[in-house]
Structure formats: C-alpha cells, structure tokens
Design a protein around this motif. Structure first.
Motif, mmCIF file in Angstrom:
data_model
loop_
_atom_site.group_PDB
_atom_site.id
_atom_site.type_symbol
_atom_site.label_atom_id
_atom_site.label_comp_id
_atom_site.label_asym_id
_atom_site.label_seq_id
_atom_site.Cartn_x
_atom_site.Cartn_y
_atom_site.Cartn_z
ATOM 1 N N LEU A 246 0.827 -1.244 0.144
ATOM 2 C CA LEU A 246 -0.190 -0.197 -0.087
ATOM 3 C C LEU A 246 0.886 1.392 0.018
ATOM 4 O O LEU A 246 0.596 2.269 -0.802
ATOM 5 N N LEU A 247 1.971 1.112 0.712
ATOM 6 C CA LEU A 247 2.766 2.412 0.732
ATOM 7 C C LEU A 247 3.518 2.536 -0.539
ATOM 8 O O LEU A 247 3.741 3.589 -0.817
ATOM 9 N N ARG A 248 3.818 1.360 -1.343
ATOM 10 C CA ARG A 248 4.619 1.398 -2.511
ATOM 11 C C ARG A 248 3.376 2.181 -3.419
ATOM 12 O O ARG A 248 4.007 2.931 -4.335
ATOM 13 N N GLY A 249 2.248 1.931 -3.479
ATOM 14 C CA GLY A 249 1.283 2.524 -4.152
ATOM 15 C C GLY A 249 1.156 3.934 -3.950
ATOM 16 O O GLY A 249 1.127 4.992 -4.757
ATOM 17 N N ALA A 371 2.322 -4.261 -8.672
ATOM 18 C CA ALA A 371 1.972 -3.803 -9.637
ATOM 19 C C ALA A 371 0.845 -2.812 -10.085
ATOM 20 O O ALA A 371 0.624 -1.838 -10.513
ATOM 21 N N MET A 372 -0.428 -3.694 -9.534
ATOM 22 C CA MET A 372 -1.544 -2.930 -9.505
ATOM 23 C C MET A 372 -1.376 -1.568 -8.607
ATOM 24 O O MET A 372 -2.223 -0.563 -9.050
ATOM 25 N N ALA A 373 -0.939 -1.730 -7.423
ATOM 26 C CA ALA A 373 -0.853 -0.577 -6.615
ATOM 27 C C ALA A 373 0.001 0.602 -7.201
ATOM 28 O O ALA A 373 -0.353 1.782 -7.238
ATOM 29 N N GLU A 374 1.011 0.149 -7.750
ATOM 30 C CA GLU A 374 1.905 1.145 -8.580
ATOM 31 C C GLU A 374 1.261 1.911 -9.515
ATOM 32 O O GLU A 374 1.258 3.117 -9.752
ATOM 33 N N GLN A 375 0.527 1.090 -10.517
ATOM 34 C CA GLN A 375 0.082 1.499 -11.812
ATOM 35 C C GLN A 375 -1.177 2.179 -11.342
ATOM 36 O O GLN A 375 -1.202 3.473 -12.009
ATOM 37 N N SER A 376 -2.024 2.074 -10.548
ATOM 38 C CA SER A 376 -3.175 2.673 -10.064
ATOM 39 C C SER A 376 -2.690 3.991 -9.240
ATOM 40 O O SER A 376 -3.377 5.259 -9.675
ATOM 41 N N GLY A 377 -1.729 4.014 -8.504
ATOM 42 C CA GLY A 377 -1.270 5.092 -7.912
ATOM 43 C C GLY A 377 -0.730 6.311 -8.784
ATOM 44 O O GLY A 377 -1.269 7.425 -8.816
ATOM 45 N N PHE A 378 0.244 5.918 -9.755
ATOM 46 C CA PHE A 378 0.645 6.709 -10.833
ATOM 47 C C PHE A 378 -0.516 7.432 -11.663
ATOM 48 O O PHE A 378 -0.136 8.547 -11.850
ATOM 49 N N ALA A 379 -1.219 6.596 -12.071
ATOM 50 C CA ALA A 379 -2.450 6.945 -13.033
ATOM 51 C C ALA A 379 -3.293 7.932 -12.247
ATOM 52 O O ALA A 379 -3.506 8.945 -12.753
ATOM 53 N N VAL A 380 -3.817 7.574 -10.817
ATOM 54 C CA VAL A 380 -4.499 8.729 -10.242
ATOM 55 C C VAL A 380 -3.730 9.841 -9.980
ATOM 56 O O VAL A 380 -4.350 11.077 -10.195
ATOM 57 N N GLY A 381 -2.518 9.669 -9.419
ATOM 58 C CA GLY A 381 -1.857 10.826 -9.201
ATOM 59 C C GLY A 381 -1.423 11.599 -10.471
ATOM 60 O O GLY A 381 -1.232 12.836 -10.338
ATOM 61 N N THR A 382 -1.188 11.106 -11.487
ATOM 62 C CA THR A 382 -1.016 11.943 -12.824
ATOM 63 C C THR A 382 -1.999 12.940 -13.008
ATOM 64 O O THR A 382 -1.883 14.075 -13.204
ATOM 65 N N LEU A 383 -3.258 12.484 -13.025
ATOM 66 C CA LEU A 383 -4.634 13.043 -13.226
ATOM 67 C C LEU A 383 -4.734 14.077 -12.244
ATOM 68 O O LEU A 383 -4.852 15.130 -12.569
ATOM 69 N N ALA A 384 -4.528 13.728 -11.040
ATOM 70 C CA ALA A 384 -4.771 14.716 -9.820
ATOM 71 C C ALA A 384 -3.578 15.683 -9.689
ATOM 72 O O ALA A 384 -3.860 17.082 -9.674
#
Length: 453
Positions: A246-249, A371-384
C-alpha cells in the motif's frame, strides 16, 4: 535456493555473490529498459501526432496504465501454467512485434492500431516485471537477492537517463520509425539473452499441476471476478507486507507529482534550455540510485532489508523531492536530486528484497498486487497532479503529494515499532538479527537469518 541453474550453460564464477550469467541478463534488461524509456518519449509525441489533441494523448497513456493494472490481476497466477522464463520471453517478443508493426505504419497510423500497441506494451511490461522480480531469488539464491536487485535498479536507472537523453536525437535523425525500431531491437536482445542463458526461474514447489491445491484456486478463485482474485492474492500474506504494498502505491502517487511538475519547472526557470535542466536533474538522480546499490551491497543483517528500512527510505525520498522543488541554486539542486535518487534506489532494493523473502507461491501474488498498486497510484496521481497544477504552484503540489507518502511511511514505521513491542524479542535463529525471523513474518527460507526474512 543454493542450486540455481542456467540450463545447458555451465555456471560461471560468482562475483560478489551474483553469477556472471545473471550479470549478462542484467545487461540485456538494461538494453530493453533503454528502449522502453526511449519509446516512452517517442510514443507520447507520436500519440499527439496521431490523435491531434492533448485529450487523445491522455487516453493513450490511461489505456497503457489500465492494461498494466489489469495484467497485475493475472500475473501472480501465471506460474501455475507456464514458467516465469516463458512469460518473460513471450512478453518480450509480443512487445517487440507490436512496436515493429507500429514502426512500419508511422506515416498513416489508424488510432485503433496505436491503441492495440499500447495495450500490449502496458500488459507486457507488467507481466515481465512481476516475473523478473519473482524469479530473481531463484536465479541467484536468497542470500544474493539484494545484490541482484541492486544491479537491476542500477541498470534501470542508467538506462532511464540514456533513454530520455537520446530520444530527441534519435527521433530527429530517423523519425518515429527509428525510435520504434530501436525499441523493438531492444526487446529482441532481452528475449535472446533469456533463450540462450536459460535461467531456472521457478522453485520446485511451484512446479505443480495448475488444477491442484492452491493452484486450482489461483485459476478459479471462489466467487469469481476481480474481487475474488484480489482476495485470493492477499490470502495468507502478512499484513505488514500488504502495508508495504500500500505504501508503495502511495509512493507511486507521490512520484507522479514531480514527474508532471518537473517539465513545468524546467520551462519556467530555464526557458532557453529546459531539456538540459531535466537531463541534469535525472542524471544526478540516477547517480544517487547507483550509490544506494554500492552502500546496500555492504550491509549485513536483516536491519537493512526490513519494513523499517523501507519506511525510513520513503521518508527520505519524499523530503528530498520536496526540497528539490524549492527553487535551489544549481549545485544545491543537484545535491537534492542525488539524495532523492539515493533514497529512491534504497527503497526499491529494500522493498523488492523484502517481498522476495516470501515463499515462491506468495511472491508472484505479492508482486502482482504491487504492480496494480503502483500502476493505479501513478495513474490517479498523474491526473490529480495535472489538475492541481492548473491552480497551484509546483512546489505546493509536490509537497502535498509527497506529504501524503510521508504520512503513510510514518504510519508504517509506527506499526513496526508497535508490532515489535507487542511480540517482544524472539529467540535468535542465527545471526545478530535472527530475532526477526520466521515467527515475525510467517515465512521460512530454511536458511536461518537471511536478509529480509
């Protein structure tokens, strides 16, 4: 784990605990990574040329991230059907074929072809990375896995800088076709190395029929659907490891902010040479990751590889990136980027090594979740982050995002102290840090007190 094999090739002498055949594999991985980061720049520019709008570029990037996220659901279960080596070779070949097809149709590229290519690239990269991370302890042995991770992180960091730096001259000289063709060739190098070296990538305990025991559950989890697959992937995994994932995400979400903000700062502070500014920043960051590998390779005992070291590294990384956006003079900025790279390399090596200490069956699921946590975190973070930068200055946005990651790291750090206080010191199982062995994490390697166990 001591008897790792390399197919028909005789094992070379180990240098510093890592077989030289693995070093050849790392070199091939570096070539492939270079092609990926060269392609990242080329594909972004090419997507704008094909779609004609910034929204179209965003759709392409989102599709790539979503396909990688979806691949994470299945990546952990693949070793039940085929070896990780087969997965890595097939994904290399699939990605190479996809970009070569794109290279042949750069003049008039239909949008559907571009979308299909980015789906293959997004899913293929996730499958490859999950398989490689899960297979590393099998290839080099548990004792050498941290050093092997350091080599992989160093190779990736240097390839990242080279890929970014060479994108402009490659595209300027040969166009998008040359960039895509070079990326396709880099995938061929990686696949060839895997075919020739033939590393053993799976534990004997994992080589069981796909329809037996837990493998049958991996193929058809009760309840069906994505939620059931997530429950199955997390089943039996210690909560502290799920906390690390979770922290990795959160780390990925925070990292998206400085990736989005850095080009804006480069154009605002160095309008005449923004590319030079970014190259200098990322070059210093890459040198920092190399230093992290050099320092960690000398560490002994579990204290270097546990959850606490990961949380502290995440704190240092977030603080360093925030400081880097405070309008520092050139020398101080390089120092801040160097510190951020050191902390980034530290957390990557410690995190990967700790997850690899899990059993062979758990490793694939853990890295799939990661991988799911990292991908979703980066995607949401990029938009935000992109939306926030429309109204707020870059330092404020970066501080807010990395502040969230810092809070998450402090929470994980607090949990490690409370957990240790609740369980009390355990009897030593070998080595000065043996008290944090099997009872602490619910995993066993059968080799005493290994790093990260």
């Amino acid at each position: 784990m001591h008897g790792q094999g390399w197919g028909g090739l005789s094992r070379g002498g180990a240098v510093g605990g890592v077989d030289r055949h693995f070093r050849v594999l790392v070199s091939a991985y570096a070539v492939s990574t270079y092609g990926n980061y060269l392609n990242l720049i080329a594909l972004s520019l090419f997507s704008y040329e094909v779609t004609g709008t910034a929204f179209g570029v965003g759709i392409v990037m989102a599709l790539r991230l979503l396909s990688g996220f979806a691949a994470g659901l299945a990546a952990g279960a693949l070793p039940a059907r085929v070896t990780r080596r087969t997965v890595m070779i097939c994904t290399d070949l699939a990605q190479g074929a996809a970009v070569l097809v794109l290279a042949m149709f750069t003049v008039r590229t239909p949008p559907w072809l571009l979308m299909g290519v980015v789906v293959v690239l997004g899913a293929g990269n996730t499958f490859f990375v999950v398989s490689l991370r899960s297979a590393t302890p099998v290839m080099v042995g548990q004792e050498a896995r941290a050093r092997a991770n350091g080599l992989l992180v160093t190779a990736r960091s240097l390839a990242t800088v080279l890929g970014f730096a060479s994108a402009a001259p490659v595209i300027g000289f040969g166009g998008f076709a040359a960039a895509f063709a070079l990326n396709g060739a880099s995938f061929a190098v990686s696949a060839t190395a895997l075919l020739v070296l033939r590393p053993r990538t799976d534990d004997p305990e994992e080589c069981v029929p796909a329809d037996s025991g837990t493998r049958g559950e991996a193929r058809s989890p009760s309840g069906g659907g994505r939620v059931a697959r997530l429950r199955h992937a997390a089943a039996g995994v210690p909560l502290i490891l799920l906390g690390m994932v979770l922290l990795r995400g959160m780390d990925a979400l925070a990292s998206s902010s400085h990736n989005v903000a850095l080009p804006l700062v480069a154009h605002a502070t160095h309008p005449a040479e923004p590319a030079v500014f970014m190259t200098r920043f990322w070059a210093a960051w890459a040198v920092g990751t190399v230093f992290a590998h050099l320092v960690l390779r000398r560490r002994r005992g579990e204290g270097a590889w546990g959850e606490r070291a990961f949380a502290l590294g995440t704190c240092a990384m977030s603080v360093s990136f925030v400081v880097a956006f405070l309008g520092l003079p050139a020398f101080a900025l390089v120092v801040a980027a160097l510190a951020a790279g050191f902390a980034d390399g530290w957390t990557e090596i410690v995190y990967t090594s700790r997850l690899q200490s899990a059993s062979g069956r758990q490793r694939g699921h853990l890295f799939g979740l990661s991988a799911m946590a990292e991908q979703s975190g980066f995607a949401v973070g990029t938009l935000a982050a992109a939306a926030a930068l429309e109204a707020l200055p870059a330092p404020a946005v970066v501080a807010a995002f990395h502040g969230a990651a810092l809070c998450g790291a402090l929470a994980l750090l607090l949990c490690t102290f409370e957990r240790r206080g609740a369980t009390g010191p355990q009897p030593s199982t070998g080595g000065e840090h043996g008290e944090r062995g099997e009872d602490s994490h619910g995993t066993s390697t059968g080799t005493g007190a290994l790093p990260g166990t």
